[in-house]
Scaffold this motif. Structure first.
Motif, mmCIF file in Angstrom:
data_model
loop_
_atom_site.group_PDB
_atom_site.id
_atom_site.type_symbol
_atom_site.label_atom_id
_atom_site.label_comp_id
_atom_site.label_asym_id
_atom_site.label_seq_id
_atom_site.Cartn_x
_atom_site.Cartn_y
_atom_site.Cartn_z
ATOM 1 N N GLU A 1 0.911 -0.971 -0.100
ATOM 2 C CA GLU A 1 0.099 0.317 -0.085
ATOM 3 C C GLU A 1 0.628 0.592 0.246
ATOM 4 O O GLU A 1 1.794 1.219 0.776
ATOM 5 C CB GLU A 1 -1.066 0.054 1.393
ATOM 6 N N ARG B 1 -5.888 8.518 -7.136
ATOM 7 C CA ARG B 1 -6.195 7.411 -7.313
ATOM 8 C C ARG B 1 -7.544 7.390 -7.904
ATOM 9 O O ARG B 1 -7.858 7.451 -8.264
ATOM 10 C CB ARG B 1 -6.451 6.871 -5.603
ATOM 11 N N ILE C 1 -11.035 5.570 -8.934
ATOM 12 C CA ILE C 1 -11.906 4.964 -8.251
ATOM 13 C C ILE C 1 -13.350 5.141 -8.603
ATOM 14 O O ILE C 1 -13.654 5.833 -10.243
ATOM 15 C CB ILE C 1 -12.120 5.570 -7.225
ATOM 16 N N ASN D 1 -17.567 5.347 -5.175
ATOM 17 C CA ASN D 1 -16.506 4.999 -3.832
ATOM 18 C C ASN D 1 -16.242 6.183 -4.109
ATOM 19 O O ASN D 1 -14.575 5.508 -3.492
ATOM 20 C CB ASN D 1 -15.838 3.962 -4.545
ATOM 21 N N GLU D 2 -16.138 6.921 -3.506
ATOM 22 C CA GLU D 2 -15.744 8.244 -2.707
ATOM 23 C C GLU D 2 -15.242 7.815 -1.736
ATOM 24 O O GLU D 2 -14.399 8.947 -0.920
ATOM 25 C CB GLU D 2 -16.889 9.468 -3.865
ATOM 26 N N ASP D 3 -16.015 7.265 -0.841
ATOM 27 C CA ASP D 3 -15.988 7.742 0.162
ATOM 28 C C ASP D 3 -14.149 6.866 0.656
ATOM 29 O O ASP D 3 -13.404 6.690 1.704
ATOM 30 C CB ASP D 3 -17.344 6.090 0.877
ATOM 31 N N GLU D 4 -13.855 5.952 -0.195
ATOM 32 C CA GLU D 4 -12.972 5.337 -0.083
ATOM 33 C C GLU D 4 -11.901 6.709 -0.242
ATOM 34 O O GLU D 4 -10.506 6.909 1.043
ATOM 35 C CB GLU D 4 -12.313 4.795 -1.071
ATOM 36 N N ALA D 5 -11.656 7.409 -1.510
ATOM 37 C CA ALA D 5 -10.637 9.027 -1.153
ATOM 38 C C ALA D 5 -11.100 9.879 -0.505
ATOM 39 O O ALA D 5 -9.937 9.908 0.557
ATOM 40 C CB ALA D 5 -10.837 9.080 -2.881
ATOM 41 N N ARG E 1 -11.700 8.905 3.375
ATOM 42 C CA ARG E 1 -10.736 7.790 4.433
ATOM 43 C C ARG E 1 -9.857 7.865 4.542
ATOM 44 O O ARG E 1 -8.828 7.567 5.248
ATOM 45 C CB ARG E 1 -11.532 6.409 4.415
ATOM 46 N N GLU E 2 -9.243 8.129 3.153
ATOM 47 C CA GLU E 2 -7.753 7.891 2.519
ATOM 48 C C GLU E 2 -7.170 9.405 2.446
ATOM 49 O O GLU E 2 -6.271 9.913 3.699
ATOM 50 C CB GLU E 2 -6.679 7.752 1.283
ATOM 51 N N ARG F 1 -7.367 9.332 7.070
ATOM 52 C CA ARG F 1 -6.077 8.829 7.417
ATOM 53 C C ARG F 1 -4.716 9.669 7.010
ATOM 54 O O ARG F 1 -4.211 9.868 7.931
ATOM 55 C CB ARG F 1 -5.940 7.722 6.558
ATOM 56 N N VAL G 1 -4.700 12.054 -3.570
ATOM 57 C CA VAL G 1 -5.428 11.453 -1.964
ATOM 58 C C VAL G 1 -3.916 11.644 -1.412
ATOM 59 O O VAL G 1 -3.821 11.652 -0.330
ATOM 60 C CB VAL G 1 -5.533 10.057 -1.826
#
Length: 141
Positions: free
Chosen positions: A71, A100, A102, A106-110, A112-113, A116, A137
């Motif tokens: 990762e 990234r 996507i 699935n925008e929630d992945e970005a 969250r990234e 984080r 990201v």
């Protein structure tokens, strides 16, 4: 004939003056053309150098991203980016980012990234109906 001598002298002087003016004008045009060519060549060289620099950066980044296989974390990316920028070879460039790919939905992945990596709450935008999105990201330095 004697009364035409002043006219002949005037015509000859005018012709010499016109010829000298033309020679000076052409010399000036040639000088300006050469100066422009030097300036244009310099601009082309700068563009070529910047393009080669950017291409080298893309190749280096691609190699970095492919080498680890794990990762991509902010600390790894930050270390990579700072190493590039500390060398002073990336003039005019403010940073390097990672976007990234996507699927829409699935925008929630970005999000969250980003949270984080940077402790940021930012939505992916614009909210247009697209099949895929490419949110940035990682952005360093």
């Amino acid at each position: 004939m004697k009364k035409h001598i002043p006219l002949l002298v005037f015509v000859a002087s005018a012709a010499i003056g016109l010829a000298l003016t033309y020679v000076i004008l052409e010399s000036e045009r040639t000088s300006q053309r050469q100066a422009f060519e030097i300036l244009a060549d310099d601009a082309v060289d700068r563009i070529r150098d910047r393009t080669e620099q950017n291409f080298s950066l893309i190749v280096a980044t691609h190699s970095f991203l492919g080498a680890d296989g794990a990762e991509i974390t902010r600390s790894k990316f930050q270390s990579f980016a700072l190493g590039l920028f500390l060398k002073g070879k990336l003039s005019g460039m403010q940073g390097i980012g990672f976007a990234r790919l996507i699927k829409s939905g699935n925008e929630d992945e970005a999000v969250r990234e980003l949270r984080r990596n940077y402790d940021l709450e930012r939505p992916v935008w614009p909210r247009e109906g697209q099949d895929h999105r490419t949110p940035i990201v990682l952005l360093e330095p």
